[in-house]
Design a protein around this motif. Structure first.
Motif, PDB file in Angstrom:
ATOM      1  N   LEU A 255      40.066  34.381  41.593  1.00  0.00           N
ATOM      2  CA  LEU A 255      40.481  33.140  42.257  1.00  0.00           C
ATOM      3  C   LEU A 255      41.573  32.419  41.476  1.00  0.00           C
ATOM      4  O   LEU A 255      42.558  31.942  42.052  1.00  0.00           O
ATOM      5  CB  LEU A 255      39.271  32.223  42.445  1.00  0.00           C
ATOM      6  N   GLY A 256      41.397  32.329  40.156  1.00  0.00           N
ATOM      7  CA  GLY A 256      42.424  31.692  39.329  1.00  0.00           C
ATOM      8  C   GLY A 256      43.731  32.476  39.338  1.00  0.00           C
ATOM      9  O   GLY A 256      44.819  31.896  39.412  1.00  0.00           O
ATOM     10  N   ASP A 257      43.626  33.788  39.280  1.00  0.00           N
ATOM     11  CA  ASP A 257      44.805  34.645  39.312  1.00  0.00           C
ATOM     12  C   ASP A 257      45.552  34.501  40.639  1.00  0.00           C
ATOM     13  O   ASP A 257      46.786  34.397  40.673  1.00  0.00           O
ATOM     14  CB  ASP A 257      44.355  36.096  39.110  1.00  0.00           C
ATOM     15  N   THR A 258      44.809  34.445  41.732  1.00  0.00           N
ATOM     16  CA  THR A 258      45.427  34.274  43.045  1.00  0.00           C
ATOM     17  C   THR A 258      46.060  32.893  43.183  1.00  0.00           C
ATOM     18  O   THR A 258      47.141  32.754  43.774  1.00  0.00           O
ATOM     19  CB  THR A 258      44.380  34.495  44.157  1.00  0.00           C
ATOM     20  N   ALA A 259      45.417  31.876  42.635  1.00  0.00           N
ATOM     21  CA  ALA A 259      45.975  30.526  42.721  1.00  0.00           C
ATOM     22  C   ALA A 259      47.263  30.402  41.918  1.00  0.00           C
ATOM     23  O   ALA A 259      48.207  29.731  42.337  1.00  0.00           O
ATOM     24  CB  ALA A 259      44.946  29.508  42.227  1.00  0.00           C
ATOM     25  N   ILE A 260      47.324  31.066  40.764  1.00  0.00           N
ATOM     26  CA  ILE A 260      48.509  30.960  39.901  1.00  0.00           C
ATOM     27  C   ILE A 260      49.605  31.926  40.317  1.00  0.00           C
ATOM     28  O   ILE A 260      50.776  31.560  40.438  1.00  0.00           O
ATOM     29  CB  ILE A 260      48.112  31.191  38.428  1.00  0.00           C
ATOM     30  N   ASN A 261      49.240  33.194  40.527  1.00  0.00           N
ATOM     31  CA  ASN A 261      50.235  34.241  40.771  1.00  0.00           C
ATOM     32  C   ASN A 261      50.385  34.641  42.228  1.00  0.00           C
ATOM     33  O   ASN A 261      51.264  35.427  42.557  1.00  0.00           O
ATOM     34  CB  ASN A 261      49.870  35.496  39.961  1.00  0.00           C
TER      35      ASN A 261
END
Length: 161
Positions: free
Chosen positions: A58-64
């Motif tokens: 989720l964090g990776d998708t939100a950032i990248n």
């Protein structure tokens, strides 16, 4: 308990005698102070694997904007750590859990992008996202699952020597 025949004509007398005790030699009782399985329990290992993989995705998708190598590395590290610390009785769960956790992470992390504005078939987009996500991230899935399987085999070999 034994029953004796009547000694008088008026009745039956019953006399109890103790039975001989059966003893088992060479068997020691289990040590109640030692745990049956040391290490993480299966449920906690599964929870750690799922939660850390999904939160990272989720964090990776939100950032990248998509799942990248960041999620892959965290997934492999978590799979290795859980396989190395879970109790002996629960070792098989550490091989089954990683691909399911990554699959769930792809499903959860891809939802915000799928639900934006498009009016075409949601199910078709969902299937395409899952298939593409699994295909693109297959090296990470194989690496995490393979590393966990290798650790399980080594731990079982060491414990059965």
């Amino acid at each position: 308990m034994s029953i004796q025949e009547p000694t008088t004509t008026g009745g039956v007398s019953v006399q109890e005698t103790p039975e001989p005790a059966t003893t088992v030699q060479g068997v020691t009782p289990p040590d109640s102070s030692a745990p049956a399985s040391s290490g993480l329990r299966a449920g906690l290992g599964i929870l750690i694997t799922f939660v850390l993989t999904i939160l990272t995705a989720l964090g990776d998708t939100a950032i990248n904007g998509s799942i990248t190598a960041i999620t892959g590395w965290v997934f492999v590290i978590v799979s290795v750590l859980v396989a190395a610390t879970v109790g002996y009785r629960d070792l098989s769960t550490t091989i089954i859990t990683p691909p399911l956790a990554y699959f769930t992470a792809i499903l959860v992390a891809g939802q915000p992008e799928l639900l934006r504005g498009d009016r075409d078939n949601l199910w078709l987009r969902e299937v395409a996202m899952v298939v593409a996500g699994l295909a693109y991230n297959a090296p990470w899935i194989f690496a995490g699952t393979g590393a966990a399987a290798l650790i399980v085999m080594v731990r079982r070999f060491i414990l059965h020597r």
